[in-house]
Design an enzyme around this catalytic site. Structure first.
Site, PDB file in Angstrom:
ATOM      1  N   HIS B  57      -6.769  -4.651   1.390  1.00 31.68           N
ATOM      2  CA  HIS B  57      -6.238  -5.840   0.707  1.00 31.68           C
ATOM      3  C   HIS B  57      -6.710  -7.135   1.377  1.00 31.68           C
ATOM      4  CE1 HIS B  57      -3.676  -3.072  -1.361  1.00 31.68           C
ATOM      5  NE2 HIS B  57      -3.004  -2.743  -0.283  1.00 31.68           N
ATOM      6  N   HIS B 215      -3.023  -1.063  -5.478  1.00 33.32           N
ATOM      7  CA  HIS B 215      -3.701   0.137  -4.999  1.00 33.32           C
ATOM      8  C   HIS B 215      -4.352   0.873  -6.168  1.00 33.32           C
ATOM      9  CE1 HIS B 215      -0.226  -0.645  -2.350  1.00 33.32           C
ATOM     10  NE2 HIS B 215      -1.147  -0.516  -1.425  1.00 33.32           N
TER      11      HIS B 215
END
Lengths: 327, 327
Positions: B57, B215
Site C-alpha cells: 500500500h 487488497h
C-alpha cells in the site's frame, strides 16, 4: 481501453480544471491558451523559468510550477507539443524584468515550437535543451531524447533563479546540469494513449523493452524479462559509461516510475542502483524516488544520475513549493 | 507476471533497504523485527503514534513516518498483517513518556495482532480503529474496512501529538476524525500479488468493480465500465449518504490512486467530485490528490471525504515532514 475519463476530447481540460482547483493556493490555470503559472508574484528582476511539453507525463511539468522551481508550464495534448501561442502567453504573463529561460525536452515538435515562440518574444530569452536519455547514441540524427533528467534541471535552475541568478547564469547552469545528467528507462508494459485506445507497442509476456522513451517509443532492444538486479545493472552501466564518474564523485540518484510500477519496486531499484555506484566509488548523497516523469499507465521505470558538486547540492536542497514536489 | 523484483522472498527486504537509504535523513529501518521509525528524537512526553499493516500500500504507512505524523510503522509481508513482536519492538523504541497510540485499519489480522501487542506492552496505550470504507454496510459482521481515510487520521492526530496533546486527547481526536471520514473505491483492473503471480480477481474488459477493497477484495458490485462522471457520482453518493454533510460544511477531499491510474485521471476525478459536493453546498477547502494508499499495480481510485471544523483544518495544515508527504 479502460480509463477514468469522460471522453478523449475533454480529458486534458477536465484534468487541468481539477489540478487548478486542488492547488489554487500555488498555481493559476489560464484556459485560453493553456498554461499554468505561479499564483504569487515573484521578485522584480527574477528570471522566469518556463517549461512545457505533451501531457501524460504528470506531474511533469504542471506539478512543478511554484516557488523554487518553474514560473509557468505549457501543457500540450497528450504526447503532443504545446503550441507557440501557449509559450508566448505564458512568457508575457510571468516575465518580470529578468528575461525568460525555456527548459525544453529534446523532441522535434517541442524544440520547433519553443524556437518559434522565442523568435516572436519581445523580451530577452534563452533555452536549455535537455537530452539525457543515453539509450540513443550521442551522435543520433535528432539528438538524444529529454526524459526524467529534465526535473533535475528544473529544480536546480529554479533554485538559482529564486536566489537571483541572471539569465546568462541560469542558462549556463542549466546546460551544466543537463551535461552532468544521464538517464535510461525500461518498460515492462506499453502505455495506452486514450485517443488511440490500444497499447502503443506490443511486448511479449516474457520480454521487456530496454531504453524505452517516455512516449512509448521502442527502445534500444527488447530483452528477456529478467531479475531486477540484471535490469538495474544494464541501465546503470549505460549511464555510467556515458557520465564516467570518478571515484569519490558525489551524485543524485533519481528512480522515476513510468506510472504503473509500485513504489515498493522503485525503492528496490534504488537499493540496487545505489549499490552499483557505491561499488564504483560513487557517493550517492541525494535521492528522489517516485513517479515524476510518467508515461500514462506504462509499467517500468528509469534511472537518472546527476553528478553533483557543492553548488549543485545546495541548489538541490533549497526549498521548493510546488503541487507535486516540496521540501 | 511482470514485476521489477529479484524474487518474491526478498522483495520486501530489498525494498525497505532502498527506502531506508533514500530517506536516511528522516527515518531509520530496524531489520529484526521490521519497523521504520523517526530518525530524530521527539520531545519528552510526546504521544508516540504507531501504525502498520500489510505491505503493498506504499507510501502508507512507512512513507508517513516523520515529524508531524507517525513515530513508527510496522510493515507486514504483502497484504499480510505485521506480527505483535514488530509492534512491541516499535513501541519500546519510540515510546517517550507520553504513551502509545496505535492507528489500525480494520482488518481481522491487523486488529488481532495490534491487540496482542497492546496486551504485552508495559506502557500506556490506546488504539484508534479506522473503518472508513462505506462500500460495506455499517452493521457488517466484521465491520467496515479501513482504507485511504487512514492517512487523514494519521496526519491530523500526528499534528496534535506533535503539538503536545495527551494520549486521551489523541485517542478522542482520532476517533472523531475517523467518524468524520468516509471512503469508497473502484477498480478498473485487479492487482497481482507477487507470491500468487496472477491477478487477484477476474474483471471483464467492459466491467469495473465498484466498492473494491485495497487488497483486491471484490466490491459491492461489478458495473459496466462507464464515464468518469458516472463513476464519481456513484462513489460520491455512497459517501454523501453516509456522512450526510450539511450545507456550508467545510471538507477535505482526497482522491487516492490505487497505483496504476495516471495523475491526469485522478485530477479529473477531483474536478468531478468537487463539483458533486459544491452542488450540495459542501465547501471543499482542502485537497489531497495522488497515490497514497495503493494496492500494488491496481488501476482505479478511491474518493475520501473528511468533514472539517477549524481545529481539524489547522491540524491538517500543520507542517509534516515524512518521506512521501511534506508541507
Amino acid at each position: 481501453m479502460k480509463k477514468m475519463i469522460n471522453g478523449v476530447e475533454s480529458l486534458l481540460e477536465e484534468s487541468l480544471n481539477g489540478f487548478a482547483k486542488a492547488h489554487s493556493d500555488i498555481i493559476q490555470f489560464n484556459r485560453q491558451p493553456h498554461f499554468v503559472s505561479r499564483k504569487q508574484a515573484t521578485k522584480s528582476g527574477k528570471v522566469a523559468l518556463i517549461s512545457g511539453g505533451g501531457s501524460g507525463h504528470e506531474p511533469l511539468h504542471t506539478g512543478l510550477v511554484g516557488k523554487g522551481m518553474l514560473d509557468a508550464a505549457c501543457p500540450g495534448q497528450i504526447f503532443t507539443s504545446p503550441t507557440p501561442d501557449q509559450m508566448i502567453a505564458a512568457a508575457e504573463s510571468v516575465e518580470n524584468g529578468g528575461g525568460v529561460l525555456f527548459i525544453v525536452k529534446n523532441y522535434a515538435g517541442d524544440v520547433m515550437n519553443f524556437e518559434i515562440a522565442g523568435e516572436m518574444l519581445d523580451c530577452e530569452h534563452q533555452t536549455v535543451l535537455v537530452s539525457d536519455d543515453v539509450s540513443l547514441p550521442k551522435d543520433h540524427s535528432t539528438g538524444r531524447r529529454g526524459v526524467a533528467g529534465t526535473l533535475i534541471v528544473e529544480k536546480i535552475v529554479g533554485a538559482a533563479a529564486e536566489a537571483g541568478a541572471t539569465l546568462t547564469e541560469c542558462k549556463a547552469l542549466g546546460d551544466r546540469v543537463a551535461n552532468a545528467t544521464a538517464s535510461m528507462g525500461v518498460a515492462l508494459t506499453s502505455c495506452t494513449v486514450p485517443a488511440l485506445g490500444i497499447p502503443t507497442f506490443d511486448i511479449a509476456d516474457n520480454e521487456i523493452e530496454m531504453g524505452v522513451g517516455i512516449h512509448g517509443e521502442r527502445g534500444r532492444e527488447p530483452m528477456s524479462h529478467t531479475s531486477a538486479s540484471d535490469i538495474v545493472e544494464h541501465l546503470a552501466k549505460a549511464i555510467d559509461d556515458d557520465l564516467k564518474p570518478q571515484k569519490g564523485q558525489k551524485a543524485l540518484l533519481h528512480i522515476n516510475g513510468f506510472g504503473a510500477t509500485p513504489l515498493m519496486e522503485l525503492y528496490l531499484m534504488y537499493d540496487l542502483a545505489e549499490k552499483y555506484w557505491a561499488a564504483r566509488g560513487v557517493d550517492v548523497v541525494r535521492s528522489l524516488v517516485g513517479n515524476y516523469t510518467t508515461s500514462l499507465d506504462m509499467a517500468g521505470a528509469s534511472i537518472t544520475l546527476t553528478l553533483l558538486d557543492d553548488e549543485l547540492m545546495t541548489l538541490w536542497d533549497a526549498p521548493v513549493h510546488t503541487a507535486n514536489l516540496r521540501w
